[in-house]
Design an enzyme around this catalytic site. Structure first.
Site, short mmCIF file in Angstrom:
data_model
loop_
_atom_site.label_atom_id
_atom_site.label_comp_id
_atom_site.label_asym_id
_atom_site.label_seq_id
_atom_site.Cartn_x
_atom_site.Cartn_y
_atom_site.Cartn_z
N GLU A 121 -6.45 -17.81 -22.70
CA GLU A 121 -6.78 -19.22 -22.89
C GLU A 121 -6.51 -19.68 -24.31
O GLU A 121 -6.56 -18.88 -25.25
CB GLU A 121 -8.22 -19.51 -22.51
CG GLU A 121 -9.26 -18.96 -23.46
CD GLU A 121 -10.65 -19.45 -23.11
OE1 GLU A 121 -10.94 -20.63 -23.37
OE2 GLU A 121 -11.43 -18.65 -22.60
N ARG A 132 -14.67 -27.31 -30.32
CA ARG A 132 -13.40 -27.07 -29.63
C ARG A 132 -13.14 -28.07 -28.50
O ARG A 132 -12.02 -28.19 -28.03
CB ARG A 132 -13.37 -25.66 -29.05
CG ARG A 132 -13.28 -24.59 -30.12
CD ARG A 132 -13.41 -23.19 -29.55
NE ARG A 132 -12.35 -22.89 -28.60
CZ ARG A 132 -12.49 -22.07 -27.57
NH1 ARG A 132 -13.65 -21.47 -27.34
NH2 ARG A 132 -11.49 -21.82 -26.77
N HIS A 151 -13.01 -28.42 -19.13
CA HIS A 151 -13.59 -27.09 -19.35
C HIS A 151 -13.66 -26.26 -18.08
O HIS A 151 -14.72 -25.81 -17.66
CB HIS A 151 -14.96 -27.19 -20.03
CG HIS A 151 -15.31 -25.95 -20.80
ND1 HIS A 151 -16.20 -25.01 -20.33
CD2 HIS A 151 -14.89 -25.51 -21.99
CE1 HIS A 151 -16.31 -24.04 -21.20
NE2 HIS A 151 -15.52 -24.31 -22.22
#
Length: 162
Positions: A121, A132, A151
């Site tokens: 990732e 992030r 996410h």
């Protein structure tokens, strides 16, 4: 006598530590490490004989078939930060976040199921986010890449070169 009662406890602790150290592969119903026929054949040999992962360093993007049933997003439709990260993935880095290039476990099972270690990732920065953020690109050893803006709740296959 006391030493004999401690021995089973010590053995139990060692077993638990071994399971944790090896990720409980197989024991907890998770994917196991190691190449499968599809991952082993997707690795390309280098002149020195070592195998490299196509996701780690890939030359110009080639439009391949979507290996999933997920919707597609054209590379040109990615946010500018996503296109930048895609370029870094192709170049092998450098990456902005220490978590980038780490194994993605696919615990949500949204992506096609592969052995643990198949997916990596990468963070796609979100302007204005203090951390992030939620956007990621996940790259498979077969060269396929997926984008998520939420996410890992949903993914889109990245149609590279388009």
């Amino acid at each position: 006598m006391r030493n004999r009662s401690i021995l089973p406890l010590l053995l139990a602790v060692l077993v638990v530590l071994a399971i944790v150290a090896f990720g409980g592969a197989g024991l907890l119903g998770r994917q196991t490490e190691g190449p499968t026929p599809e991952t082993a054949s997707s690795r390309t040999p280098t002149p020195g004989g070592a195998a490299t992962s196509p996701a780690a360093k890939q030359s110009p993007p080639q439009r391949g078939a979507n290996p999933s049933s997920l919707p597609e997003i054209r590379e040109s439709a990615l946010p500018v930060e996503g296109r930048r990260v895609l370029g870094l993935i192709r170049a092998g880095g450098p990456f902005q976040y220490s978590q980038d290039q780490q194994v993605f476990g696919n615990f949500e099972r949204v992506l096609p199921v592969r052995n643990r270690g198949y997916y990596r990732e990468y963070t796609v920065p979100t302007p204005g986010e203090p951390d992030r953020g939620a956007r990621r690109i996940v790259a498979g050893d077969g060269g396929e890449k997926y984008y998520t803006s939420d996410h890992y709740a949903t993914f889109k296959y990245i149609a590279e070169g388009s």
